[in-house]
Scaffold this motif. Structure first.
Motif, mmCIF file in Angstrom:
data_model
loop_
_atom_site.group_PDB
_atom_site.id
_atom_site.type_symbol
_atom_site.label_atom_id
_atom_site.label_comp_id
_atom_site.label_asym_id
_atom_site.label_seq_id
_atom_site.Cartn_x
_atom_site.Cartn_y
_atom_site.Cartn_z
ATOM 1 N N GLY A 73 0.804 -1.209 0.000
ATOM 2 C CA GLY A 73 0.000 0.000 0.000
ATOM 3 C C GLY A 73 0.838 1.260 0.000
ATOM 4 N N LEU A 74 1.870 1.294 0.841
ATOM 5 C CA LEU A 74 2.661 2.514 0.919
ATOM 6 C C LEU A 74 3.773 2.531 -0.118
ATOM 7 C CD1 LEU A 74 2.922 3.054 4.778
ATOM 8 C CD2 LEU A 74 1.388 4.157 3.171
ATOM 9 N N ALA A 75 4.589 1.461 -0.136
ATOM 10 C CA ALA A 75 5.758 1.501 -1.016
ATOM 11 C C ALA A 75 5.452 0.995 -2.417
ATOM 12 C CB ALA A 75 6.898 0.693 -0.406
ATOM 13 N N GLY A 76 4.262 0.414 -2.613
ATOM 14 C CA GLY A 76 3.881 -0.005 -3.957
ATOM 15 C C GLY A 76 4.642 -1.214 -4.476
ATOM 16 N N LEU A 77 5.148 -2.070 -3.562
ATOM 17 C CA LEU A 77 5.851 -3.276 -3.998
ATOM 18 C C LEU A 77 4.910 -4.458 -3.851
ATOM 19 C CD1 LEU A 77 9.009 -2.566 -1.837
ATOM 20 C CD2 LEU A 77 8.773 -2.122 -4.282
ATOM 21 N N LEU A 78 4.531 -5.061 -4.954
ATOM 22 C CA LEU A 78 3.584 -6.169 -4.876
ATOM 23 C C LEU A 78 4.307 -7.421 -4.409
ATOM 24 C CD1 LEU A 78 0.781 -7.147 -5.175
ATOM 25 C CD2 LEU A 78 1.134 -7.468 -7.600
ATOM 26 N N ASP A 79 4.068 -7.804 -3.163
ATOM 27 C CA ASP A 79 4.737 -8.937 -2.557
ATOM 28 C C ASP A 79 3.752 -10.101 -2.480
ATOM 29 O OD1 ASP A 79 6.024 -10.748 -1.000
ATOM 30 O OD2 ASP A 79 6.473 -9.394 0.656
ATOM 31 N N THR A 129 15.255 2.567 0.448
ATOM 32 C CA THR A 129 13.887 2.829 0.868
ATOM 33 C C THR A 129 13.013 1.596 0.685
ATOM 34 O OG1 THR A 129 14.260 5.070 0.091
ATOM 35 C CG2 THR A 129 12.005 4.464 0.606
ATOM 36 N N LYS A 130 13.194 0.915 -0.448
ATOM 37 C CA LYS A 130 12.417 -0.303 -0.692
ATOM 38 C C LYS A 130 12.772 -1.379 0.318
ATOM 39 C CE LYS A 130 11.602 -0.256 -5.674
ATOM 40 N NZ LYS A 130 11.906 -0.980 -6.917
ATOM 41 N N LEU A 131 14.074 -1.506 0.551
ATOM 42 C CA LEU A 131 14.539 -2.559 1.445
ATOM 43 C C LEU A 131 13.953 -2.374 2.842
ATOM 44 C CD1 LEU A 131 16.328 -4.915 0.860
ATOM 45 C CD2 LEU A 131 18.266 -3.648 1.747
ATOM 46 N N VAL A 132 13.898 -1.136 3.298
ATOM 47 C CA VAL A 132 13.350 -0.873 4.628
ATOM 48 C C VAL A 132 11.875 -1.253 4.664
ATOM 49 C CG1 VAL A 132 12.779 0.922 6.271
ATOM 50 C CG2 VAL A 132 15.003 0.913 5.187
ATOM 51 N N ALA A 133 11.119 -0.874 3.629
ATOM 52 C CA ALA A 133 9.698 -1.213 3.596
ATOM 53 C C ALA A 133 9.524 -2.723 3.597
ATOM 54 C CB ALA A 133 9.046 -0.612 2.354
#
Ligand SMILES: Nc1ncnc2c1ncn2[C@@H]1O[C@H](COP(=O)(O)OP(=O)(O)OP(=O)(O)O)[C@@H](O)[C@H]1O
Ligand SMILES: [Mg+2]
Lengths: 300, 405, 264
Positions: free
Chosen positions: B133-139, B291-295
């Protein structure tokens, strides 16, 4: 040596089936840049339709040849219809949405279709009638190459040639290639992009349906979940070859099929799926453009 | 109102669907008995159903068009408006809290247990919400981190006798560690590839747990995992259930607090910017990778911690609890609730987990509905039930004031 | 202060497959100057920006920045876009790339990211240092918004702004990074004459405060009014450079724009 040849042919058979499914992924990706997650389910629905039609016909006592032809046609017709409808419902409205929206929609569609078949039919494994007879002339080498391996290889080969001809020479094939290269330009020169997209879905799912029919009769059983694993593996093959590239999909599939066959034959069959998934992860990390794909610079 | 042309179109559509669903819905064969059942009634339902849906859709589209003309933004729900007013918000939160605290006193321990499960999904949803939702990375492999947490507790307890409270942070950190290990190489991938890689990772973890019997005890799983302890007291089963429930309430509150603070921070803004436009985000000086890694690892941390609680709550785990469908359920929660919206995700979790539980008749159709929800939400309401509102600030020329709105 | 170089680009070359989009390009900008980069469509201007800001990796060439308070040149080659921004180049985009679902103010606050530090624990604990930093981000951003005249829209979503305002917001966002050199890619594209005039005033104002600017623009009136110096490129090559007056009378430039064969 016999064992090696046996594994080699079973790998080729596997690879051909993956190729039939992988082509659908690659063609759709080439044209609309979507990982059509529901493609595995299209293949499963093809297999299921073939199963239902073939069983009904055999109960009514049709001859084997008629059953094969009718079941095959039914699988192709219904798979294509499903794919066509799904594209219209779940992907078309999202053509200008953020990139992840159609992917989420496709995942939803995949889950929906699995459970649709599960609820309307059954969760059990069902025995698929053997549609490919044992040929007498294969008798001497039957312990290394089965008749159905042979039929699968030949069918896949013929289908590939037909596909190549369609893509290279037919009007719709040319339109597909043009749209894949530059959708905007294609629209400007008067190509109806909507019908090209529909055609791509239809062709891709027809191939998957043929794959579904062949594998189901080869393995001899199906259930609602076969699409998920087969879909992921075919996708792995498509990425391995370079997603968007048609020869790449075939090459990737054969490599995946052969490696899986040898790995299970000589090492262990427990980790068959782990192997495929790891391969997928590794390719995406180290060479996301695949063997025959080309790297592109995103235009800013 | 309905023209002849539309009527014809509706009929054609419903005919098409009857044809489409004919083999799967109407025919059912039994290959052993060699019998065929023709379920013609299904075709009739299908025809009527699609015909109605066709006109509902038409109506919906028309209304949407009309709305577009008249007014634009009044789609803030009553709930959102309530939450904007500080006083009303406090009353609302107070009421919810009171109900939540008294809940176990009025219902059976079965119901409490169900609610605890729903709360676990709230936290899982909020964790995934950071990533998607926040970082926009579809996991799509979120469940792997959940599994890492659960197995951390089960195995550390089995082999080293470590207790729940010791493992709770360890499980979270283990999951975060896995998140970093996976995230490091894969986070530079494009969005859709990332989705598939995480899916593959999730399946790898599950298959390893299933096949590496000496490590994880294979498909039969690990049983007799101790429940959460309370200062070494001996709790009866009922007490233990209530205790786990209150534990979960506290955990939910902490999660909401943390996620809320994160999303209005420098880091949270960077996540959202990353979701909106990666290239512009980098060009504005944000380190995309970091930033992605932290999310990714923060999301994993939460999944791992809930995994520990899950193992403690059910006292038994096996790989079957950690399939791709589990990831899909959590994703549905986030998508239904509203990506990026905390209240949205809470509602999403409660609806999706409690509804099938209380409407037993529906539970069979649960996964079917989850699939349909993902598709429908993307098409009709991509912002989810409750869309996220951004913090706003009020300015005085002389004295800068910020008011959370 | 003037005439001290802050950006030096030498021999910059970029190939896309067989296409040479930039061909050994040299360019420099001095502190406090407004420099324009012009050329026909497809000349490679945007590619130039992409190469110096680290979005593309150039095939060959060097990019140096020199902060005004030191004499040490910093090589930007091989740096990631965010590192380039940290070193002092900030840009806008030809096709607007705002963070649409963030407010106008938040868009500008993103620009402060590389000048601030708070991280996970700061965000969760909200300690005194973080609160102070957050406040400074807010004040700075609001101030920048006032400068570009968007303060009244601070709490609007960025995609609700009219087109001209979105272009201004892109400028504000880039300014918030406190760049040594501001790179503007066709800031007036799609603007009506009134908006263009306002933009002209705005850019002059920013420049008066000492901001060095490199701008790509097709609107010749605007270019002539703003620039101290102009670089002209065509087919990836530099074909002329000089003051506005020199460029106006340069025959190679006129030919490039009229599309004639240079040696016809
Ligand atoms: N990512 C890319 N891949 C391939 N070719 C590219 C890419 N980016 C730019 N080009 C090509 O490089 C050339 C220069 O493009 P560029 O966008 O830099 O031109 P421009 O001068 O900015 O034009 P305009 O005034 O229209 O913005 C064009 O031929 C373009 O097609
Ligand atoms: Mg340009």
């Amino acid at each position: 040596m016999d064992y090696f040849i046996e594994l080699f042919f079973s790998g080729l058979t596997r690879g051909s089936i993956y190729a039939l499914i992988a082509l659908g992924y690659t063609m759709v990706y080439g044209i609309i840049g979507l990982i059509n997650f529901a493609h595995g389910e299209i293949y499963m629905i093809g297999a299921f339709t073939a199963f239902i039609v073939a069983t009904v016909l055999s109960i009514y006592g049709f001859p084997l040849l008629a059953i094969v032809v009718i079941a095959g046609v039914a699988a192709v017709v219904w798979s294509s219809s499903y794919a066509y409808t799904i594209e219209k419902i779940a992907y078309k409205p999202l053509r200008h949405a953020p990139r992840l929206s159609p992917l989420i929609s496709a995942i939803g569609m995949s889950i929906f279709l699995q459970n649709y078949v599960l609820l309307a039919q059954t969760s059990d494994f069902l025995p698929f009638p053997a549609l490919i007879p044992e040929f007498a002339f294969m008798e001497p080498i039957a312990h290394i190459v089965g008749s159905s391996d042979l039929v699968i290889l030949i069918t896949t080969f013929i289908v590939m040639i037909i596909l190549t001809i369609i893509i290279k020479f037919s009007k719709i094939g040319k339109a597909m290639r043009a749209t894949a290269q530059d959708r905007m330009m294609a629209t400007l020169v008067g190509i109806n992009v909507n019908s090209v997209i529909s055609a791509t879905f239809i062709v891709g799912s027809a191939l998957a349906a043929i794959g579904g029919l062949l594998i189901a009769s080869h393995i001899g059983q199906i259930n609602f979940y076969i699409g998920f694993i087969a879909g992921i593996k075919a996708f792995t093959a498509a990425v391995l070859g370079g997603i968007g590239s048609i020869p790449g999909a075939v090459l990737g599939s054969l490599i995946l099929g052969l490696t899986e066959s040898f790995a299970t034959g000589y090492v262990s069959s427990d980790y068959e799926d782990v192997f495929a998934f790891s391969l997928l992860v590794l390719i995406l990390i180290f060479k996301p453009s695949g063997l025959l794909g080309k790297t592109t610079n995103q235009k800013v | 109102m309905i023209s002849l042309k539309e009527l014809k179109k509706g009929l054609l559509t419903s005919l098409w669907f009857v044809f489409l669903t004919f083999p799967i819905m109407v025919i059912k064969v039994d290959p052993f008995e060699r019998t065929i059942t023709w379920r013609w009634h299904n075709a009739v339902y299908m025809a009527i159903g699609t015909f109605c849906i066709f006109f509902i859709m038409k109506f919906y589209m028309q209304r949407k068009e009309m709305k577009k003309d008249t007014q634009k933004d009044s789609n803030d729900s009553i709930l959102q408006k309530t939450l904007l007013d500080t006083r009303k918000r406090n009353i609302f939160i107070g009421t919810v809290l009171a109900v939540a605290l008294l809940f176990p006193q009025f219902v059976s321990s079965y119901q409490t247990n169900v609610m605890t499960t729903a709360l676990m999904y709230v936290v899982l949803g909020l964790g995934l919400n950071i990533v998607v939702g926040l970082a926009g990375l579809l996991d799509l492999g979120f469940v792997a981190f959940y599994a890492v947490g659960a197995y951390s507790y089960a195995l550390l307890n089995l082999h080293f006798g470590l207790g729940f409270w010791t493992v709770l942070p360890i499980g979270g950190l283990m999951a975060a560690f896995f998140g970093i290990m996976l995230g490091f190489p894969v986070l530079r991938l494009r969005g859709d590839y990332l989705a598939i890689v995480t899916l593959g990772f999730g399946e790898i973890i599950r298959l390893i747990l299933e096949n590496w019997g000496t490590f994880s005890q294979g498909p039969s799983g690990i049983s007799n995992i101790p429940r959460p302890s309370l200062f070494g007291l001996d709790l009866s089963l009922g007490q233990a259930i209530n205790y786990t429930y209150y534990l979960m309430i506290v955990f939910v509150i902490i999660t909401i607090f943390v996620v809320n603070r994160l999303q209005d921070s420098r880091l949270g803004r960077a996540w959202i910017a990353l979701r909106e436009d990666e290239i512009a985000c980098q060009a504005m000086g944000i380190d995309k990778r970091k930033t992605k890694l932290v999310a990714f690892s923060l999301g994993a941390f939460w999944a791992g911690a809930v995994g520990v609680i899950f193992a403690a709550k059910t006292t038994f785990i096996n790989p079957a609890s950690f399939t791709f469908l589990e990831s899909a359920i959590i994703l549905s929660i986030v998508v239904l609730g509203g990506m990026g919206s905390i209240i949205g995700v809470i509602f999403g979790a409660l609806i999706l987990i409690l509804m099938p539980e209380y409407l037993r008749a529906l539970s069979e159709y649960r996964m079917l509905a989850f699939g349909a929800i993902l598709v429908c939400m993307m098409i009709f309401r991509p912002q989810g039930l409750i869309s996220n509102i951004r913090r706003t600030y009020k300015f005085d020329k002389t004295n800068l004031k910020t008011t959370p709105k | 202060m003037m005439n001290k170089p802050i950006l030096n680009v030498s021999n910059l070359t970029m190939d896309f497959g067989g296409i040479r989009a930039l061909d050994s390009l040299d360019l420099d900008v001095n502190s406090g100057e407004i420099v324009a980069l012009i050329g026909p469509n497809g000349a490679g201007k945007t590619t130039f920006f992409n190469c110096i800001t680290g979005i593309y990796t150039p095939t060959a060439g060097d990019v140096f920045v020199t902060p005004p308070d030191s004499n040490k040149q910093i090589n930007l080659k091989g740096l990631k876009p965010n590192q380039v921004t940290e070193k002092g180049l900030a840009r806008t985009f030809q096709n607007i790339r705002l963070f649409e679902k963030m407010t106008v103010l938040e868009n500008v606050m993103i620009g402060r990211h590389c000048r601030t530090k708070a991280f996970i624990f700061g965000a969760i604990l909200r300690n005194a240092a973080t609160r102070k930093e957050e406040r400074s981000i807010l004040e700075f951003s609001y101030h920048v918004l006032e400068k570009v005249g968007l303060a009244d829209f601070a709490n609007e979503f960025a995609d609700n702004l009219p087109y001209g305002a979105q272009r201004r917001l892109e400028i504000a966002r880039a300014l918030a990074t406190e760049p040594l050199l501001l790179l503007l890619d066709e800031p007036a594209a799609g603007m009506n004459p009134q908006e263009t005039m306002d933009l002209d005033v705005l850019i002059k104002e920013i420049s008066r405060e000492g901001q060095s600017i490199l701008l790509i623009e097709h609107d010749m009136k605007l270019v002539m009014s703003l620039s101290d110096r102009i670089f002209v490129m065509d087919y990836g090559k530099k074909i002329a450079q000089g003051t506005p007056a020199e460029i106006r009378n340069n025959s190679a430039v006129i030919k490039a724009y009229l599309g004639e064969e240079v040696n016809a």
